[in-house]
Each structure stands twice: as C-alpha cells, then as structure tokens.
Design an enzyme around this catalytic site. Sequence first.
Site, PDB file in Angstrom:
ATOM      1  N   HIS A   8      -9.460   1.925 -10.191  1.00  9.33           N
ATOM      2  CA  HIS A   8      -8.562   0.740 -10.774  1.00  9.33           C
ATOM      3  C   HIS A   8      -9.508   0.588 -12.982  1.00  9.33           C
ATOM      4  CE1 HIS A   8      -8.356  -1.218  -8.127  1.00  9.33           C
ATOM      5  NE2 HIS A   8      -7.380  -0.355  -7.022  1.00  9.33           N
ATOM      6  N   ASP A  16      -1.172   1.408  -9.114  1.00  2.00           N
ATOM      7  CA  ASP A  16      -1.112   1.686 -10.198  1.00  2.00           C
ATOM      8  C   ASP A  16      -1.164   0.820 -11.166  1.00  2.00           C
ATOM      9  OD1 ASP A  16      -2.854   3.745 -10.189  1.00  2.00           O
ATOM     10  OD2 ASP A  16      -0.511   4.934  -9.871  1.00  2.00           O
TER      11      ASP A  16
HETATM   12  P1  IMP Z   1      -4.099   9.388  -0.289  1.00  2.00           P
HETATM   13  O1  IMP Z   1      -4.640   7.757  -0.733  1.00  2.00           O
HETATM   14  O2  IMP Z   1      -4.926  10.288  -1.613  1.00  2.00           O
HETATM   15  O3  IMP Z   1      -4.073  10.295   1.085  1.00  2.00           O
HETATM   16  O4  IMP Z   1      -2.082   9.544  -0.589  1.00  2.00           O
HETATM   17  C1  IMP Z   1      -1.394   9.875  -0.426  1.00  2.00           C
HETATM   18  C2  IMP Z   1      -0.326   8.736  -0.845  1.00  2.00           C
HETATM   19  O5  IMP Z   1      -0.648   7.797  -2.233  1.00  2.00           O
HETATM   20  C3  IMP Z   1       0.216  10.112  -2.419  1.00  2.00           C
HETATM   21  O6  IMP Z   1       0.987   9.492  -3.312  1.00  2.00           O
HETATM   22  C4  IMP Z   1      -0.408   9.406  -3.321  1.00  2.00           C
HETATM   23  O7  IMP Z   1      -0.199   9.804  -5.055  1.00  2.00           O
HETATM   24  C5  IMP Z   1      -0.829   7.593  -3.455  1.00  2.00           C
HETATM   25  N1  IMP Z   1      -1.372   7.088  -4.056  1.00  2.00           N
HETATM   26  C6  IMP Z   1      -2.984   7.457  -2.840  1.00  2.00           C
HETATM   27  N2  IMP Z   1      -3.819   6.041  -4.094  1.00  2.00           N
HETATM   28  C7  IMP Z   1      -2.791   5.156  -4.616  1.00  2.00           C
HETATM   29  C8  IMP Z   1      -3.640   4.646  -6.061  1.00  2.00           C
HETATM   30  O8  IMP Z   1      -4.213   3.917  -6.057  1.00  2.00           O
HETATM   31  N3  IMP Z   1      -2.325   4.426  -6.906  1.00  2.00           N
HETATM   32  C9  IMP Z   1      -0.849   5.033  -6.710  1.00  2.00           C
HETATM   33  N4  IMP Z   1      -0.807   6.036  -5.930  1.00  2.00           N
HETATM   34  C10 IMP Z   1      -1.882   6.411  -4.999  1.00  2.00           C
END
Ligand code: IMP
Length: 453
Positions: free
Chosen positions: A62, A34
């Site tokens: 994004h 982010d």
């Molecule tokens: P997942 O990618 O949904 O499996 O999430 C795994 C971890 O990565 C969690 O803590 C999510 O909040 C974080 N996460 C995944 N993608 C993003 C992103 O694009 N921005 C911020 N956090 C992310």
Amino acid sequence: MPTPPHEPHPILTSVPARRALPACAAVVGLQWGDEGKGKVVDLLAPHHGAVVRYNGGANAGHSVVIGGKRHALHLVPSGIFHAGVGAVIANGVVVDPLTLLHELEVLHGNGIDVSSLVLSDRAHVVMPYHKAEDALREAVLSGGGDRADTSIGTTKRGIGPAYSEKVQRSAAVRVGDLLRPEVLRERVELACQFKRAWFEAVGFDCATLDAGAIVDTYARAGEAMRPYVRDTFEHLSGLLSRGESLLFEGANATLLDVDHGTYPYVTSSSTTTLGIAAGAGVPARCVTSVVGIMKAYSTRVGGGPFPTELADATGERIRERGREYGTTTGRPRRCGWLDLVALRYATRLNDVSVIALMLLDVLAGFDELCVCTRYRIGGEETDRYLPDAAALGGVEPVYETLPGFEGEITGALRAGDLPKNAARYIAFIEEHLERPVGLVSVGPDRNQTIVRL
Ligand code: IMP
C-alpha cells in the site's frame, strides 16, 4: 399463491436487541489488487479510532504519498500517518517479523510515530522456510520438460505456505510463540523436520531449515516486537465498547479472495469484507459502510485469467502512464480495459456502499475507452461473473465504447473541473454498478482527490 415469509421462532423475538455498536467502515479492493487502497485509507483514517488490517501479509503493497514523498507499506496499516489513530494488525494477518521491524524502522526514520501499533499475539508468523516453500512450489508448477506452466505467480512472500501451516496446526508459529522460546523451538524443529523430508525428495536446498539459527533470529525479532504485542480481540472489543469507530483495511483484493476469487489463481486469505469478522475477531454487523476501491481500468499481477487484458500498445500505454509495476515485487502488471462484469460481482459480494474511482488521470488522452459490460461464452452472452479460473479463461469480453477525454486532469479539484467525457465515464460506471462514485483520484498525492457528494 406466493408463500408468506417465514415467521421467526419466539426464542429469537423474546430476547432484547443486541447492544448497539459504533458504525465501522471497510476499504476493500474490487479488482485484482493495487487499486490504491492505501491512499483512501489514509484519507478516511482521521475519522476513526483505529485502522485494522485483518488479512494477508507482506504480499500487499500500500502506498501513501504525502507532500510528494511516497511511503510504501506492506504490513503496517495505512492509518499510521495520523496521530491519535490506532494501527492494529489483527489475528487474520500473517506476519513476517523481519519485514515488519524493517518497515517500522523506516517509518521511524522518516519521523512517523509508530507507537500506536498493536500486533495480535495470535497472528501467524511467516517463517523463512515458508518463503523457501513458496519459491519451491512455484518452481515445480512452472513446469519445464513436458509440464505446462501452472504457476500462480505468487509474490514469493511465503503467504500460501504460512496460511497452510496455520490450518495444519502442529508446527505453526504465532506471534505470541516468539516470546516463549521453548514453544518456539519445539514448533520450528517440527516444521523443519516436515519440510526437510519433502525439500530433500525434490532435491531442493535445505539451507533455510537450520532450526537453531531460526529460533535465535526469530526469538530476537519477537523481543523487538514485544512492546506492540497484545490480545487484539480484547483491544478492539474495548475500542468498540468506548464507541470508537474502526476502519478495516482490506489487503490484496476481491478477485484474489481464496473462496470467491479466480481460484486457484488467488491469494490464500479472505480478502473481502467477509473476512473481517474472523480476521479481526469483531462482530460482522459492526461494518455498516464499505468503500469499494477500483481503478478506472484493470490490472493483474501474476497468473490467471484476465478477460479484458490488452497485450498490445494500448496495454503498454496504460502500464507506463499508470506506473503499473508492483509495489512489493516490482513486476510489470498486466493491464486492460475496465471489466464491469467483474466489478458488479465484487460490488455485490462486499455489499459496497460507495465507490472510490482511482487513477482516472491515466486514461486522459485516449480517443476512445472500451468498457466490458458482458461476457460471451459458448455463443451466448451473460452478465454473470465466473469466479473459477477455468471457466473465466473461456470467456470473451463484450465491449461498449465511450468517447475518451482530452488533456490532463491531474489538477482537477472538483467534479465540475473534469471534462464532459470523463464525467460521462463516471456516470456509466455508476449506472452499471448501481452505486455512487464518491471519490475520484486524479493523481498520487493526498490532495489530488475529488470528493463527489
Ligand atoms: P501470494 O499472495 O503471494 O500467494 O500471490 C498469489 C497471487 O495474488 C499472485 O497472482 C499475486 O501476484 C497476487 N497478489 C497477492 N497480493 C497482491 C496485491 O496486494 N496486489 C496485487 N496482486 C497480489
């Protein structure tokens, strides 16, 4: 006496140099996501032949603000807003077809031409049972009873289970399989059989395991995506041969990398520049410039250690001023001071050439700004990052305090328009990261960007 450097074997020196490749660039987040990558990709895109996503899936969010209108993208590369610039979703991405089709429909409805999109036939598909499995795993990990909560706090977009399926192989579905009904049926039936065994064992709802309904829906989605589906290795290789420069758009961010992040509180892909070669099928050496994106402070969504977290009114103030709520899930983000130990690690890991400093405007009005430059662990101080959740959980941040800057800076157009203490904050970052800050973002709109040359 120092040992002389090793001499290369003649087999390596007798061959002609490999063909020259166009200089390509990458945009990568240096924190926990982010950071504002979408805005920077949008800014750089017109200088490239195509923007390429190589990792992650619809967990990414994004946003690009054009003329006051915010466009939220999850799968489509942020270069889509520029005519004449290709948009490529390469093999390393996990694609949720229904999300992608919805995103394309919304973009089309907003007058954006999406015909330049190219989607890899080898990208893996996120199926409905992957999302169910993501929710199930998180529910189990969140404990209840005597177990501590060890959930990852995923976005529940099925990312981890889809990448697991890819590595498990036999029941995985790739985009190209959506166009081959018999292969699709065989794979989905097998996947449903495997999942049913363990969903039933833990008393979980098996409603997402109706193979017939899944095949119908996803075969239809495949047909709708057919015009975009290509072999992206050949496509990208062709662009490189024609001298086109590519821009790689990293999703998620460095500290969430499956190998180099705060494991196990990470996402399931290679989020750094190290993932580009495998995730897009291009030679690693084509990436000659890396733009590292960082916020002027830190945020994190989901679980895992966060040494500079502020669980107080200051954290709340950053959250509100920075509108720190997830683009994908709407969850409030955890907020904290800048962590230069983590950023130094991320800068080295990605071999960053230049930094884009985002959301500096959010820090306006604070009397003082704290910046973590070292960690204290077991009574000792270190400037080494610890990319392991258990180890990082035990560190205490050591701060240096800088004077804050007064007044709004959202209208600043040039570096010279920034208050003295804002410039000092930037210089402090440059000194510690040993990289120049080339861009400073002072607001969400395209034109609220200062270029520092
Ligand atoms: P997942 O990618 O949904 O499996 O999430 C795994 C971890 O990565 C969690 O803590 C999510 O909040 C974080 N996460 C995944 N993608 C993003 C992103 O694009 N921005 C911020 N956090 C992310």
